[in-house]
Design a protein around this motif. Sequence first.
Motif, short mmCIF file in Angstrom:
data_model
loop_
_atom_site.label_atom_id
_atom_site.label_comp_id
_atom_site.label_asym_id
_atom_site.label_seq_id
_atom_site.Cartn_x
_atom_site.Cartn_y
_atom_site.Cartn_z
N THR A 1 0.45 -1.31 0.54
CA THR A 1 0.17 -0.04 0.18
C THR A 1 0.67 1.41 -0.12
O THR A 1 1.81 1.03 0.21
CB THR A 1 -1.29 0.15 0.90
OG1 THR A 1 -1.87 1.27 0.84
CG2 THR A 1 -0.67 -0.22 2.11
N ASP A 2 0.44 2.23 -0.79
CA ASP A 2 0.41 4.15 -0.47
C ASP A 2 0.73 4.79 1.07
O ASP A 2 -0.54 4.49 1.24
CB ASP A 2 0.44 4.21 -1.75
CG ASP A 2 0.98 6.45 -1.61
OD1 ASP A 2 1.59 6.16 -0.98
OD2 ASP A 2 0.09 7.05 -1.96
N LYS A 3 1.86 3.97 1.68
CA LYS A 3 1.87 4.87 2.86
C LYS A 3 1.33 6.45 3.30
O LYS A 3 0.57 6.04 4.43
CB LYS A 3 3.48 4.46 3.36
CG LYS A 3 3.07 4.52 4.89
CD LYS A 3 4.95 4.46 5.35
CE LYS A 3 5.13 3.83 6.72
NZ LYS A 3 6.23 3.45 6.93
N GLU A 4 1.39 6.82 2.99
CA GLU A 4 0.78 8.59 2.45
C GLU A 4 -0.59 8.22 2.74
O GLU A 4 -1.20 9.21 3.00
CB GLU A 4 1.42 8.68 1.31
CG GLU A 4 2.71 9.44 1.45
CD GLU A 4 3.02 10.37 3.24
OE1 GLU A 4 2.06 11.36 3.70
OE2 GLU A 4 3.25 10.32 3.67
N ASN A 5 -1.33 7.71 1.30
CA ASN A 5 -2.12 7.49 1.52
C ASN A 5 -3.35 6.02 2.18
O ASN A 5 -4.76 6.24 2.27
CB ASN A 5 -2.56 6.62 -0.08
CG ASN A 5 -3.89 8.34 -0.84
OD1 ASN A 5 -3.57 9.00 -0.34
ND2 ASN A 5 -3.42 8.05 -1.95
N THR A 6 -2.97 5.98 3.72
CA THR A 6 -3.56 5.29 3.98
C THR A 6 -3.54 4.83 5.38
O THR A 6 -2.76 5.70 6.49
CB THR A 6 -2.40 3.87 3.77
OG1 THR A 6 -1.96 3.36 2.87
CG2 THR A 6 -2.70 2.23 4.74
N ILE A 7 -4.31 4.90 5.99
CA ILE A 7 -4.29 5.01 7.64
C ILE A 7 -4.57 3.56 8.54
O ILE A 7 -5.74 2.95 8.20
CB ILE A 7 -6.12 6.15 7.72
CG1 ILE A 7 -5.08 7.46 7.21
CG2 ILE A 7 -6.09 6.15 9.33
CD1 ILE A 7 -6.21 8.18 7.13
N LEU A 8 -4.28 3.66 9.38
CA LEU A 8 -4.41 2.43 10.19
C LEU A 8 -5.61 2.49 11.35
O LEU A 8 -5.47 3.80 11.70
CB LEU A 8 -2.77 1.75 10.91
CG LEU A 8 -1.94 1.67 10.03
CD1 LEU A 8 -0.95 1.08 10.61
CD2 LEU A 8 -2.45 1.24 8.24
N ILE A 9 -5.64 1.52 11.91
CA ILE A 9 -6.94 1.59 12.79
C ILE A 9 -6.19 0.42 14.03
O ILE A 9 -6.63 -0.88 13.25
CB ILE A 9 -8.62 1.56 11.89
CG1 ILE A 9 -8.81 2.53 11.50
CG2 ILE A 9 -9.20 2.09 13.70
CD1 ILE A 9 -10.74 2.81 10.90
N THR A 10 -6.23 1.46 14.88
CA THR A 10 -5.53 -0.11 15.69
C THR A 10 -6.48 0.11 17.29
O THR A 10 -7.20 1.38 17.36
CB THR A 10 -4.48 -0.63 15.84
OG1 THR A 10 -3.88 -1.33 16.75
CG2 THR A 10 -3.36 1.07 16.45
N VAL B 1 -6.29 -2.99 12.01
CA VAL B 1 -4.91 -3.91 12.44
C VAL B 1 -4.86 -4.15 14.19
O VAL B 1 -4.98 -3.37 14.52
CB VAL B 1 -3.36 -3.28 12.52
CG1 VAL B 1 -2.25 -3.87 13.26
CG2 VAL B 1 -3.23 -2.75 11.18
N GLY B 2 -5.51 -5.23 13.99
CA GLY B 2 -6.41 -5.74 15.51
C GLY B 2 -7.05 -6.88 15.65
O GLY B 2 -6.67 -7.68 15.06
N GLY B 3 -7.68 -7.46 17.03
CA GLY B 3 -9.03 -8.47 17.10
C GLY B 3 -9.91 -8.10 16.19
O GLY B 3 -10.14 -7.17 15.57
N GLY B 4 -10.90 -8.62 16.61
CA GLY B 4 -12.51 -9.23 15.94
C GLY B 4 -13.07 -7.99 16.09
O GLY B 4 -13.58 -7.84 14.70
N VAL B 5 -13.06 -6.75 17.01
CA VAL B 5 -13.50 -5.80 17.50
C VAL B 5 -12.78 -4.53 16.38
O VAL B 5 -13.45 -4.09 15.20
CB VAL B 5 -13.40 -5.56 18.55
CG1 VAL B 5 -14.46 -3.77 18.78
CG2 VAL B 5 -13.99 -6.04 19.74
N ILE B 6 -12.06 -4.45 15.76
CA ILE B 6 -10.89 -3.77 14.80
C ILE B 6 -10.73 -3.85 13.46
O ILE B 6 -11.85 -3.08 12.73
CB ILE B 6 -9.68 -4.06 14.85
CG1 ILE B 6 -9.36 -2.76 16.90
CG2 ILE B 6 -8.82 -2.74 14.40
CD1 ILE B 6 -9.65 -0.99 16.88
N THR B 7 -11.20 -5.51 13.79
CA THR B 7 -11.77 -5.67 12.07
C THR B 7 -13.35 -5.42 11.66
O THR B 7 -13.38 -5.37 10.77
CB THR B 7 -11.40 -7.33 11.67
OG1 THR B 7 -11.69 -7.70 12.40
CG2 THR B 7 -9.84 -7.43 11.75
#
Length: 342
Positions: A28-37, A90-96
């Motif tokens: 993925t293009d890091k600049e255009n990506t947002i992680l949720i954890t 990035v995480g458990g079932g709640v996060i996904t």
Amino acid sequence: MIEKKYQFSKESVKVYFDAGFEALQELTDKENTILITDDNIFSSQSGRFDGWKTIVLKAGEKFKNQKTVDEIINRLIELNADRQTFIIGVGGGVITNITGYAASVYMRGVKFAFVPTSILAMVDASIGGKNGIDVGVYKNLVGVINQPQFLLFDYTFLETLPEKEWINGFAEIIKHACIKDVNMFDFLKEKSLGYFRSSLENIGKLVQQNVEIKYNIVANDERETGDRKLLNFGHTLGHAIENTANLPHGSAISIGMMVACHISETINNFSKVETEKIKELISQYHLPVSFETNKEKAWEILLHDKKKSGNDMNFIVLDEIGKASVKKIPLPQLREIFNSLS
Ligand SMILES: NC(=O)c1ccc[n+]([C@@H]2O[C@H](COP(=O)([O-])OP(=O)(O)OC[C@H]3O[C@@H](n4cnc5c(N)ncnc54)[C@H](O)[C@@H]3O)[C@@H](O)[C@H]2O)c1
Ligand SMILES: [Zn+2]
């Protein structure tokens, strides 16, 4: 790294088994990506998130609700997320679940992917495209069916997963064995939680096997009109007691599986000996087989369950270990069986 492609009705999902989190940069293009954890993973795996735009949520099922979705949406606006933004849970079932849901509604849907970090998310929640949130006591009442672009499995995340979460995830593995795979059932019987926890190779193989079981069921029945229902084994009652008794998902469905075994004995000639074997396996993996619960309250919640159709409940029963089927049970009969359970 083992790369596979799973085909669903509309889209395909790439799956990277035994991959490193670092590989994300190439996917993925890091600049255009947002992680949720969540804050547990963020603090126990600190460093991994360096250089990534990250939304950190409070950990826990009680935050899997619309309020948190609103929070995510506000953060996405602040981060100038647009239709090209790629969101990765990035995480458990709640996060996904909540990531897949929020990404599916933000700007009518942006692309998303998952890096599951708990056993439960790896073998179950991240696969199949069901993404949703809870409303009060009703689990997953609101949601979508929408596939992620890819799943990346980095088993080293499991090094910080608390033991109780390992146990929790094994409930779904046992469920898969009960409904689809007697050989895996026997294999689990031979081994122990310690065996899987002691080596990423051991757990990696088991995870992959379980992903394939779930994928095969879901790919043939994405909208849950047939075989996908079997994955609800133990879940009808499980969901009802999960929130009333405030039990972890794995514990609730373990008890649910035991009840479903007893119901299978009553209406499907399932053998008592096999029920006993399942009970032993559940206990062997430190999961509960019974629990004091408020039957009235559980029954009320059961009635709201999505598996109800008119005056019948679609209930998953076992024919034998490794083989399950759907039976329509009239509600009065189910109520009678339910009341007679000790
Ligand atoms: N969509 C589906 O098909 C599906 C299937 C099964 C379950 N689910 C959902 O999944 C959820 C349960 O998933 P879960 O058990 O993973 O819950 P979870 O996301 O709450 O994770 C459990 C706990 O483990 C922590 N954790 C996760 N990974 C970690 C790591 N690597 N290191 C340290 N801590 C870590 C989390 O912070 C949390 O406290 C439920 O909401 C359930 O409804 C969905
Ligand atoms: Zn489950």
